[in-house]
Design a protein around this motif. Structure first.
Motif, PDB file in Angstrom:
ATOM      1  N   LEU A  27       0.826  -1.204   0.000  1.00  0.00           N
ATOM      2  CA  LEU A  27       0.000   0.000   0.000  1.00  0.00           C
ATOM      3  C   LEU A  27       0.866   1.261   0.000  1.00  0.00           C
ATOM      4  N   ARG A  28       1.933   1.190   0.798  1.00  0.00           N
ATOM      5  CA  ARG A  28       2.836   2.340   0.834  1.00  0.00           C
ATOM      6  C   ARG A  28       3.487   2.571  -0.527  1.00  0.00           C
ATOM      7  N   TYR A  29       3.888   1.469  -1.143  1.00  0.00           N
ATOM      8  CA  TYR A  29       4.511   1.572  -2.466  1.00  0.00           C
ATOM      9  C   TYR A  29       3.508   2.097  -3.488  1.00  0.00           C
ATOM     10  N   PHE A  30       2.265   1.643  -3.403  1.00  0.00           N
ATOM     11  CA  PHE A  30       1.230   2.088  -4.338  1.00  0.00           C
ATOM     12  C   PHE A  30       0.957   3.586  -4.178  1.00  0.00           C
ATOM     13  N   ALA A  31       0.838   4.023  -2.899  1.00  0.00           N
ATOM     14  CA  ALA A  31       0.603   5.444  -2.650  1.00  0.00           C
ATOM     15  C   ALA A  31       1.769   6.285  -3.149  1.00  0.00           C
ATOM     16  N   GLY A  32       2.989   5.779  -2.881  1.00  0.00           N
ATOM     17  CA  GLY A  32       4.159   6.500  -3.371  1.00  0.00           C
ATOM     18  C   GLY A  32       4.188   6.563  -4.885  1.00  0.00           C
ATOM     19  N   GLY A  33       3.797   5.478  -5.524  1.00  0.00           N
ATOM     20  CA  GLY A  33       3.742   5.473  -6.984  1.00  0.00           C
ATOM     21  C   GLY A  33       2.732   6.470  -7.503  1.00  0.00           C
ATOM     22  N   GLN A  34       1.600   6.590  -6.806  1.00  0.00           N
ATOM     23  CA  GLN A  34       0.596   7.562  -7.215  1.00  0.00           C
ATOM     24  C   GLN A  34       1.135   8.992  -7.098  1.00  0.00           C
ATOM     25  N   VAL A  35       1.861   9.261  -6.004  1.00  0.00           N
ATOM     26  CA  VAL A  35       2.424  10.597  -5.815  1.00  0.00           C
ATOM     27  C   VAL A  35       3.461  10.907  -6.895  1.00  0.00           C
ATOM     28  N   VAL A  36       4.318   9.896  -7.178  1.00  0.00           N
ATOM     29  CA  VAL A  36       5.333  10.095  -8.211  1.00  0.00           C
ATOM     30  C   VAL A  36       4.674  10.332  -9.572  1.00  0.00           C
ATOM     31  N   ALA A  37       3.652   9.552  -9.869  1.00  0.00           N
ATOM     32  CA  ALA A  37       2.959   9.724 -11.143  1.00  0.00           C
ATOM     33  C   ALA A  37       2.293  11.097 -11.219  1.00  0.00           C
ATOM     34  N   ALA A  38       1.659  11.531 -10.100  1.00  0.00           N
ATOM     35  CA  ALA A  38       1.023  12.847 -10.088  1.00  0.00           C
ATOM     36  C   ALA A  38       2.060  13.960 -10.239  1.00  0.00           C
ATOM     37  N   LYS A  39       3.215  13.753  -9.556  1.00  0.00           N
ATOM     38  CA  LYS A  39       4.280  14.745  -9.655  1.00  0.00           C
ATOM     39  C   LYS A  39       4.825  14.827 -11.088  1.00  0.00           C
ATOM     40  N   THR A  40       5.044  13.677 -11.696  1.00  0.00           N
ATOM     41  CA  THR A  40       5.568  13.652 -13.066  1.00  0.00           C
ATOM     42  C   THR A  40       4.582  14.304 -14.032  1.00  0.00           C
ATOM     43  N   ARG A  41       3.324  13.990 -13.854  1.00  0.00           N
ATOM     44  CA  ARG A  41       2.308  14.588 -14.716  1.00  0.00           C
ATOM     45  C   ARG A  41       2.272  16.103 -14.545  1.00  0.00           C
ATOM     46  N   MET A  42       2.368  16.548 -13.294  1.00  0.00           N
ATOM     47  CA  MET A  42       2.324  17.977 -13.036  1.00  0.00           C
ATOM     48  C   MET A  42       3.534  18.688 -13.633  1.00  0.00           C
ATOM     49  N   VAL A  43       4.707  18.097 -13.489  1.00  0.00           N
ATOM     50  CA  VAL A  43       5.917  18.721 -14.046  1.00  0.00           C
ATOM     51  C   VAL A  43       5.801  18.867 -15.554  1.00  0.00           C
ATOM     52  N   HIS A  44       5.335  17.800 -16.224  1.00  0.00           N
ATOM     53  CA  HIS A  44       5.188  17.872 -17.679  1.00  0.00           C
ATOM     54  C   HIS A  44       4.179  18.945 -18.078  1.00  0.00           C
ATOM     55  N   GLY A  45       3.052  18.979 -17.384  1.00  0.00           N
ATOM     56  CA  GLY A  45       2.036  19.974 -17.713  1.00  0.00           C
ATOM     57  C   GLY A  45       2.494  21.382 -17.414  1.00  0.00           C
ATOM     58  N   LEU A  46       3.180  21.569 -16.276  1.00  0.00           N
ATOM     59  CA  LEU A  46       3.627  22.907 -15.911  1.00  0.00           C
ATOM     60  C   LEU A  46       4.731  23.390 -16.853  1.00  0.00           C
ATOM     61  N   ASP A  47       5.623  22.479 -17.274  1.00  0.00           N
ATOM     62  CA  ASP A  47       6.648  22.865 -18.251  1.00  0.00           C
ATOM     63  C   ASP A  47       6.000  23.319 -19.562  1.00  0.00           C
ATOM     64  N   ALA A  48       4.991  22.564 -19.999  1.00  0.00           N
ATOM     65  CA  ALA A  48       4.301  22.941 -21.241  1.00  0.00           C
ATOM     66  C   ALA A  48       3.605  24.292 -21.089  1.00  0.00           C
ATOM     67  N   ALA A  49       2.996  24.518 -19.916  1.00  0.00           N
ATOM     68  CA  ALA A  49       2.308  25.787 -19.685  1.00  0.00           C
ATOM     69  C   ALA A  49       3.302  26.947 -19.629  1.00  0.00           C
ATOM     70  N   ALA A  50       4.423  26.751 -18.923  1.00  0.00           N
ATOM     71  CA  ALA A  50       5.427  27.815 -18.831  1.00  0.00           C
ATOM     72  C   ALA A  50       6.015  28.126 -20.202  1.00  0.00           C
ATOM     73  N   TYR A  51       6.303  27.085 -20.970  1.00  0.00           N
ATOM     74  CA  TYR A  51       6.841  27.324 -22.313  1.00  0.00           C
ATOM     75  C   TYR A  51       5.835  28.083 -23.177  1.00  0.00           C
ATOM     76  N   SER A  52       4.548  27.742 -23.038  1.00  0.00           N
ATOM     77  CA  SER A  52       3.519  28.436 -23.804  1.00  0.00           C
ATOM     78  C   SER A  52       3.460  29.909 -23.411  1.00  0.00           C
ATOM     79  N   GLY A  53       3.594  30.199 -22.114  1.00  0.00           N
ATOM     80  CA  GLY A  53       3.622  31.590 -21.687  1.00  0.00           C
ATOM     81  C   GLY A  53       4.812  32.339 -22.253  1.00  0.00           C
ATOM     82  N   ALA A  54       5.987  31.699 -22.247  1.00  0.00           N
ATOM     83  CA  ALA A  54       7.172  32.333 -22.827  1.00  0.00           C
ATOM     84  C   ALA A  54       7.020  32.506 -24.332  1.00  0.00           C
ATOM     85  N   LEU A  55       6.322  31.574 -24.978  1.00  0.00           N
ATOM     86  CA  LEU A  55       6.099  31.689 -26.415  1.00  0.00           C
ATOM     87  C   LEU A  55       5.187  32.868 -26.734  1.00  0.00           C
TER      88      LEU A  55
END
Length: 433
Positions: A27-55
């Motif tokens: 369960l701990r590993y699953f929760a950690g995996g969910q956090v990592v996946a959410a973090k990775t998704r957020m980083v990708h989305g935020l990078d795309a958003a920041a790049y769009s703002g700079a564009l």
């Protein structure tokens, strides 16, 4: 020997404890995996958003550069139009002189060659054009349209782009995040923008010497705007008192930008007949063949020698006597058409101009690495009940696609559309990162 019944089931207890530990770890590993996946998704989305703002920033800066260049093009067009207006007025006044025979065309052809005589005769086709050379004529109306674009439309558009950029940038950022998180309500996607360099990047400069010099240099690229100066001399000796002097046909004209950024154009042509008498010796008697002066307003000064209110003819007073009494001209001066300038001044056709407008450019002191950067931060709850946050940074920077031909480095500016967008996380690390 029979086994001890009291020892039965002990392994089961240990097995259950181990299974519980394994389930907790899973369960701990699953929760950690969910956090990592959410973090990775957020980083990708935020990078795309920041790049769009700079564009959005880069496109705005490039648009401002194109707008500045368009304003320069309008200035060159205005120079051509005021030159056309001067030529039209000059052609009309020359047609009037030709009709009066003052001087006659055959005399010009005899003294200076058939080409000059024919050119003088061709002015007949310009009869009445001086009446259309004013600000209300076709060229004047086109000039006014360019003037309005430069001062009213382009200037206002540039200021709106600079003012509204933060809102347009945030709208692009939020649009990317909404597309990245379609399951999250839009009101919950509220990124925080910090370390924003945009407010200090662009400044509106008043029309100054660098801009005036740039417009003048551009005008030099067009032969139509070159000085219109030409002097033809008669080959025959005229007077024994001054055998080195000849009759002269002087064509003078030019288009210029004054220090206030206002165009003016003028054209004159005069036949300078060499005369002599016992009182002043040799002198030039000027016969004006055509004139025009189009200033950019009533207060603009005329270059070249001239006087106010010159006489229309010299039936009542000799030319040389009038020059000595009313002017400081050199009767043997060979540089200009002073009487022609005086007629042009008296019959001027002012074209209203507000001069060069203020213009957007990179603010002073930004340095060769000037860039419009910002940091973007986002916080969202994860499925594991934890808050996930991420930070991204992007910037718009000036970068030429290739080096200049002269090998020099070029400071960031808003006259060349060489602005690009990029992620720039290492440039915006905040304390605690």
């Amino acid at each position: 020997m029979q086994p001890h019944r009291g020892q039965r089931g002990q392994v089961l207890v240990l097995g259950l404890l181990l299974a519980g530990l394994l389930a907790l770890a899973w369960l701990r590993y699953f929760a950690g995996g969910q956090v990592v996946a959410a973090k990775t998704r957020m980083v990708h989305g935020l990078d795309a958003a920041a790049y769009s703002g700079a564009l959005v920033q880069a496109r705005t800066l490039n648009f401002l550069a194109y707008l500045n260049r368009a304003q320069l093009a309008h200035q060159v067009a205005m120079a051509h139009l005021i030159t056309l207006g001067s030529w039209a007025h000059f052609g009309g006044t020359q047609a009037g002189r030709l009709a009066q025979g003052n001087p006659p065309a055959y005399l010009i052809g005899m003294l200076f060659g058939p080409a000059h005589g024919q050119a003088y005769l061709s002015a007949a086709a310009a009869t009445g054009m001086d009446l259309q050379a004013g600000s209300g004529g076709p060229a004047g109306q086109a000039y006014a349209a360019h003037e309005s674009f430069v001062h009213d439309y382009a200037r206002g558009l540039a200021r709106s782009l600079v003012r509204d950029l933060p809102d347009a940038r945030m709208a692009a950022i939020q649009a990317v995040l909404r597309a990245h998180y379609p399951e999250i309500p839009a009101q919950d996607l509220q990124p925080v923008l910090s370390a924003d360099a945009w407010p200090g990047l662009v400044r509106f400069h008043p029309a100054d010497a660098p801009l005036t010099t740039l417009v003048r240099d551009l005008a030099k690229l067009y032969r139509f705007l070159d000085p219109r100066d030409h002097t033809a001399s008669s080959p025959w000796v005229v007077s024994a008192r001054c055998p080195h002097l000849r009759h002269e046909l002087r064509r003078r004209g030019g288009t210029a930008l004054d220090e206030q950024g206002r165009w003016q154009a003028g054209d004159t042509e005069s036949f300078h007949a060499l005369r002599s008498n016992k009182w002043v010796g040799c002198y030039y008697r000027e016969y004006v063949m055509g004139w025009a002066w189009l200033p950019a307003g009533e207060g603009q000064a005329m270059a070249g020698e001239h006087v106010d209110n010159p006489p229309e003819n010299f039936a009542d007073q000799d030319f040389w006597r009038w020059v000595q009494a009313a002017t400081e001209w050199d009767l043997l001066g060979r540089a200009d058409n002073p009487l022609g300038n005086s007629y042009a001044l008296a019959n001027r056709q002012p074209w209203a101009s507000r001069g060069l407008p203020d213009y957007p450019d990179v603010a002073p002191g930004q340095g060769p690495q000037a860039a419009a950067g910002f940091v973007l931060t986002l916080r969202l709850p994860s499925q594991a009940g934890m808050t996930v946050h991420a930070r991204s940074a992007a910037e718009s920077l000036f970068s030429r696609p290739r080096r200049r031909a002269d090998g020099r480095d070029e400071a960031p500016n808003l006259f060349h559309p060489y602005w690009h967008a990029r992620l720039a996380a290492p440039l915006f690390q905040l304390p605690g990162d």
